[in-house]
Design a protein around this motif. Structure first.
Motif, PDB file in Angstrom:
ATOM      1  N   GLU A 127      -3.352  10.551  -8.146  1.00  0.00           N
ATOM      2  CA  GLU A 127      -2.751  10.197  -9.429  1.00  0.00           C
ATOM      3  C   GLU A 127      -1.346   9.636  -9.249  1.00  0.00           C
ATOM      4  OE1 GLU A 127      -2.958  13.450 -12.118  1.00  0.00           O
ATOM      5  OE2 GLU A 127      -5.135  13.292 -12.395  1.00  0.00           O
ATOM      6  N   ALA A 128      -0.549  10.290  -8.416  1.00  0.00           N
ATOM      7  CA  ALA A 128       0.817   9.812  -8.202  1.00  0.00           C
ATOM      8  C   ALA A 128       0.811   8.430  -7.563  1.00  0.00           C
ATOM      9  CB  ALA A 128       1.584  10.799  -7.326  1.00  0.00           C
ATOM     10  N   PHE A 129      -0.071   8.229  -6.607  1.00  0.00           N
ATOM     11  CA  PHE A 129      -0.110   6.954  -5.885  1.00  0.00           C
ATOM     12  C   PHE A 129      -0.480   5.801  -6.807  1.00  0.00           C
ATOM     13  CE2 PHE A 129      -2.633   3.836  -3.420  1.00  0.00           C
ATOM     14  CZ  PHE A 129      -1.639   3.374  -2.572  1.00  0.00           C
ATOM     15  N   PHE A 130      -1.438   6.011  -7.694  1.00  0.00           N
ATOM     16  CA  PHE A 130      -1.908   4.911  -8.532  1.00  0.00           C
ATOM     17  C   PHE A 130      -1.085   4.737  -9.807  1.00  0.00           C
ATOM     18  CE2 PHE A 130      -5.754   5.453  -5.954  1.00  0.00           C
ATOM     19  CZ  PHE A 130      -6.031   4.128  -5.647  1.00  0.00           C
ATOM     20  N   ILE A 131      -0.378   5.772 -10.244  1.00  0.00           N
ATOM     21  CA  ILE A 131       0.383   5.665 -11.488  1.00  0.00           C
ATOM     22  C   ILE A 131       1.822   5.226 -11.227  1.00  0.00           C
ATOM     23  CG2 ILE A 131       1.342   6.981 -13.420  1.00  0.00           C
ATOM     24  CD1 ILE A 131      -1.185   8.634 -13.444  1.00  0.00           C
ATOM     25  N   ASP A 132       2.454   5.822 -10.228  1.00  0.00           N
ATOM     26  CA  ASP A 132       3.857   5.524  -9.951  1.00  0.00           C
ATOM     27  C   ASP A 132       3.979   4.358  -8.967  1.00  0.00           C
ATOM     28  OD1 ASP A 132       4.647   7.596 -11.621  1.00  0.00           O
ATOM     29  OD2 ASP A 132       4.528   9.078 -10.019  1.00  0.00           O
ATOM     30  N   GLU A 133       5.163   4.187  -8.416  1.00  0.00           N
ATOM     31  CA  GLU A 133       5.381   3.133  -7.429  1.00  0.00           C
ATOM     32  C   GLU A 133       4.717   3.559  -6.117  1.00  0.00           C
ATOM     33  OE1 GLU A 133       9.552   2.303  -7.121  1.00  0.00           O
ATOM     34  OE2 GLU A 133       9.857   2.750  -9.249  1.00  0.00           O
ATOM     35  N   PRO A 134       3.665   2.875  -5.699  1.00  0.00           N
ATOM     36  CA  PRO A 134       2.864   3.371  -4.571  1.00  0.00           C
ATOM     37  C   PRO A 134       3.638   3.502  -3.264  1.00  0.00           C
ATOM     38  CG  PRO A 134       2.221   1.135  -5.181  1.00  0.00           C
ATOM     39  CD  PRO A 134       3.113   1.633  -6.264  1.00  0.00           C
ATOM     40  N   GLU A 135       4.518   2.564  -2.978  1.00  0.00           N
ATOM     41  CA  GLU A 135       5.231   2.630  -1.699  1.00  0.00           C
ATOM     42  C   GLU A 135       6.221   3.792  -1.686  1.00  0.00           C
ATOM     43  OE1 GLU A 135       6.631  -1.039  -0.081  1.00  0.00           O
ATOM     44  OE2 GLU A 135       5.037  -2.215  -1.038  1.00  0.00           O
ATOM     45  N   ARG A 136       6.914   3.992  -2.794  1.00  0.00           N
ATOM     46  CA  ARG A 136       7.844   5.123  -2.865  1.00  0.00           C
ATOM     47  C   ARG A 136       7.083   6.444  -2.797  1.00  0.00           C
ATOM     48  NH1 ARG A 136       8.962   8.448  -6.725  1.00  0.00           N
ATOM     49  NH2 ARG A 136       7.934   7.172  -8.324  1.00  0.00           N
ATOM     50  N   VAL A 137       5.978   6.526  -3.523  1.00  0.00           N
ATOM     51  CA  VAL A 137       5.180   7.754  -3.523  1.00  0.00           C
ATOM     52  C   VAL A 137       4.658   8.051  -2.122  1.00  0.00           C
ATOM     53  CG1 VAL A 137       3.007   8.770  -4.322  1.00  0.00           C
ATOM     54  CG2 VAL A 137       4.526   7.631  -5.949  1.00  0.00           C
ATOM     55  N   ALA A 138       4.161   7.033  -1.442  1.00  0.00           N
ATOM     56  CA  ALA A 138       3.618   7.240  -0.095  1.00  0.00           C
ATOM     57  C   ALA A 138       4.696   7.760   0.849  1.00  0.00           C
ATOM     58  CB  ALA A 138       3.020   5.940   0.432  1.00  0.00           C
ATOM     59  N   TYR A 152      -1.560   2.918   5.627  1.00  0.00           N
ATOM     60  CA  TYR A 152      -2.825   2.337   5.169  1.00  0.00           C
ATOM     61  C   TYR A 152      -2.821   2.179   3.649  1.00  0.00           C
ATOM     62  CZ  TYR A 152      -7.818   1.620   4.496  1.00  0.00           C
ATOM     63  OH  TYR A 152      -9.029   1.093   4.130  1.00  0.00           O
ATOM     64  N   LEU A 153      -2.349   3.199   2.937  1.00  0.00           N
ATOM     65  CA  LEU A 153      -2.351   3.151   1.477  1.00  0.00           C
ATOM     66  C   LEU A 153      -1.379   2.094   0.952  1.00  0.00           C
ATOM     67  CD1 LEU A 153      -2.539   6.929   0.473  1.00  0.00           C
ATOM     68  CD2 LEU A 153      -4.391   5.291   0.863  1.00  0.00           C
ATOM     69  N   ILE A 154      -0.240   1.965   1.597  1.00  0.00           N
ATOM     70  CA  ILE A 154       0.716   0.938   1.174  1.00  0.00           C
ATOM     71  C   ILE A 154       0.101  -0.448   1.330  1.00  0.00           C
ATOM     72  CG2 ILE A 154       2.894  -0.180   1.803  1.00  0.00           C
ATOM     73  CD1 ILE A 154       3.987   2.640   2.420  1.00  0.00           C
ATOM     74  N   ASP A 155      -0.563  -0.671   2.444  1.00  0.00           N
ATOM     75  CA  ASP A 155      -1.230  -1.959   2.653  1.00  0.00           C
ATOM     76  C   ASP A 155      -2.327  -2.174   1.612  1.00  0.00           C
ATOM     77  OD1 ASP A 155      -1.705  -4.367   4.396  1.00  0.00           O
ATOM     78  OD2 ASP A 155      -3.667  -3.411   4.591  1.00  0.00           O
ATOM     79  N   PHE A 156      -3.052  -1.112   1.277  1.00  0.00           N
ATOM     80  CA  PHE A 156      -4.097  -1.191   0.251  1.00  0.00           C
ATOM     81  C   PHE A 156      -3.493  -1.608  -1.091  1.00  0.00           C
ATOM     82  CE2 PHE A 156      -6.587   0.787  -3.148  1.00  0.00           C
ATOM     83  CZ  PHE A 156      -7.883   0.398  -2.838  1.00  0.00           C
ATOM     84  N   SER A 157      -2.354  -1.019  -1.442  1.00  0.00           N
ATOM     85  CA  SER A 157      -1.729  -1.333  -2.733  1.00  0.00           C
ATOM     86  C   SER A 157      -1.224  -2.770  -2.782  1.00  0.00           C
ATOM     87  CB  SER A 157      -0.576  -0.366  -3.013  1.00  0.00           C
ATOM     88  OG  SER A 157       0.528  -0.615  -2.156  1.00  0.00           O
ATOM     89  N   ARG A 158      -0.868  -3.316  -1.631  1.00  0.00           N
ATOM     90  CA  ARG A 158      -0.327  -4.676  -1.589  1.00  0.00           C
ATOM     91  C   ARG A 158      -1.411  -5.745  -1.579  1.00  0.00           C
ATOM     92  NH1 ARG A 158       4.073  -3.942   3.342  1.00  0.00           N
ATOM     93  NH2 ARG A 158       5.716  -2.867   2.155  1.00  0.00           N
ATOM     94  N   THR A 159      -2.549  -5.441  -0.970  1.00  0.00           N
ATOM     95  CA  THR A 159      -3.509  -6.505  -0.665  1.00  0.00           C
ATOM     96  C   THR A 159      -4.880  -6.350  -1.304  1.00  0.00           C
ATOM     97  OG1 THR A 159      -4.278  -5.366   1.346  1.00  0.00           O
ATOM     98  CG2 THR A 159      -2.381  -6.843   1.573  1.00  0.00           C
ATOM     99  N   HIS A 160      -5.233  -5.159  -1.763  1.00  0.00           N
ATOM    100  CA  HIS A 160      -6.608  -4.957  -2.232  1.00  0.00           C
ATOM    101  C   HIS A 160      -6.669  -4.995  -3.757  1.00  0.00           C
ATOM    102  CE1 HIS A 160     -10.676  -3.479  -2.594  1.00  0.00           C
ATOM    103  NE2 HIS A 160     -10.802  -3.471  -1.279  1.00  0.00           N
ATOM    104  N   PRO A 161      -7.555  -5.816  -4.326  1.00  0.00           N
ATOM    105  CA  PRO A 161      -7.662  -5.875  -5.792  1.00  0.00           C
ATOM    106  C   PRO A 161      -8.115  -4.557  -6.408  1.00  0.00           C
ATOM    107  CG  PRO A 161      -9.464  -7.086  -4.740  1.00  0.00           C
ATOM    108  CD  PRO A 161      -8.484  -6.754  -3.663  1.00  0.00           C
TER     109      PRO A 161
END
Length: 248
Positions: A151-162, A178-187
């Motif tokens: 929830e935190a990763f998808f609602i807040d700023e993903p890079e800061r949360v990670a 991996y999650l930061i890259d996912f948030s940047r590149t994956h639809p």
């Protein structure tokens, strides 16, 4: 040095793979020659509860391990069987037995197998479903739960949360990357983000209701000429879900 078991078995969803999971994986490798990791909720559509495919979750796991550790890790997807533990248990048994037959290297001796997980955690209920195998109960590290992480990763700023999750020893650095890259590149990231916000906004709209609402989505099943009709949803929740198949 001989290990107590030939195989340890760890079953989980790993949505995402966090530090508590990693502790169990490392202990599983410490206790056995090989660790069988069964990744649950495989083939579920991408949604807020299951944002990552089983292939993506396996990659998270393998990024956290050394080359030698990865050589001893056997990963396979495991499908959910809602409301039918008996079928689910049979699926686990057949999957594990297939891997054991393929990888057990000691002739003329049955493989020594043990389940491993968090017995005190509700997700560790499976430890008591396989009496033919031993079980190893591991303390839930910091009582980490993947749900607030998602929830935190998808609602807040993903890079800061990670980054915060790494500093709080909740996520391994490799998973955070991996999650930061996912948030940047994956639809899929934006899709899950929008879905979660829609659900929260919808629920908040009922905060002033004079009675506690029950949020349930119900779809009709339409059967015509031997076919099941499924209509693709054009809006949230579950936007884009739906398909049509012949009814056998």
């Amino acid at each position: 040095m001989n290990k107590p078991y030939d195989f340890t078995v760890f079953i989980g969803r790993f949505q995402p793979f966090h530090t508590g999971h990693l502790k169990v994986v490392r202990e599983g490798l410490n206790q056995a020659d090989k660790l069988i990791l069964l990744i649950g909720s495989a083939w579920e559509p991408r949604n807020p509860r299951n944002p990552w495919t089983h292939q993506e979750r396996e990659e998270m796991v393998r990024r956290c391990l050394s080359e030698a550790e990865n050589a001893r890790l056997l990963c396979l997807p495991l499908m959910d069987v809602p409301y039918n533990d008996e079928v689910w248990v049979r699926n686990v048994q057949s999957t594990v037995n297939g891997l054991v037959i393929a990888h057990h290297t000691v002739p003329h001796r049955p493989a020594k197998i043990s389940l491993i997980g968090h017995r005190k955690d509700q997700t560790g209920f499976y430890l008591s479903l396989f009496p033919q195998w031993s079980s190893i109960s591991i303390e839930n590290y910091h009582k980490i739960s993947a749900t607030p992480v998602r929830e935190a990763f998808f609602i807040d700023e993903p890079e800061r949360v990670a980054r915060e999750l790494v500093s709080n020893d909740i996520l391994p650095q490799q998973v955070a990357d991996y999650l930061i890259d996912f948030s940047r590149t994956h639809p899929g990231f934006q899709h899950i983000h929008d879905e979660i916000l829609f659900i929260k906004k919808y629920q908040q709209a009922w905060n002033t209701a004079p009675y506690p609402p029950v949020f349930v989505t119900v779809d009709s099943v339409v059967i015509q000429s031997g076919h099941v009709l499924l209509i693709e949803r054009r809006a949230s929740p579950a936007k884009g879900c739906g398909h049509c198949r012949a009814d056998s």
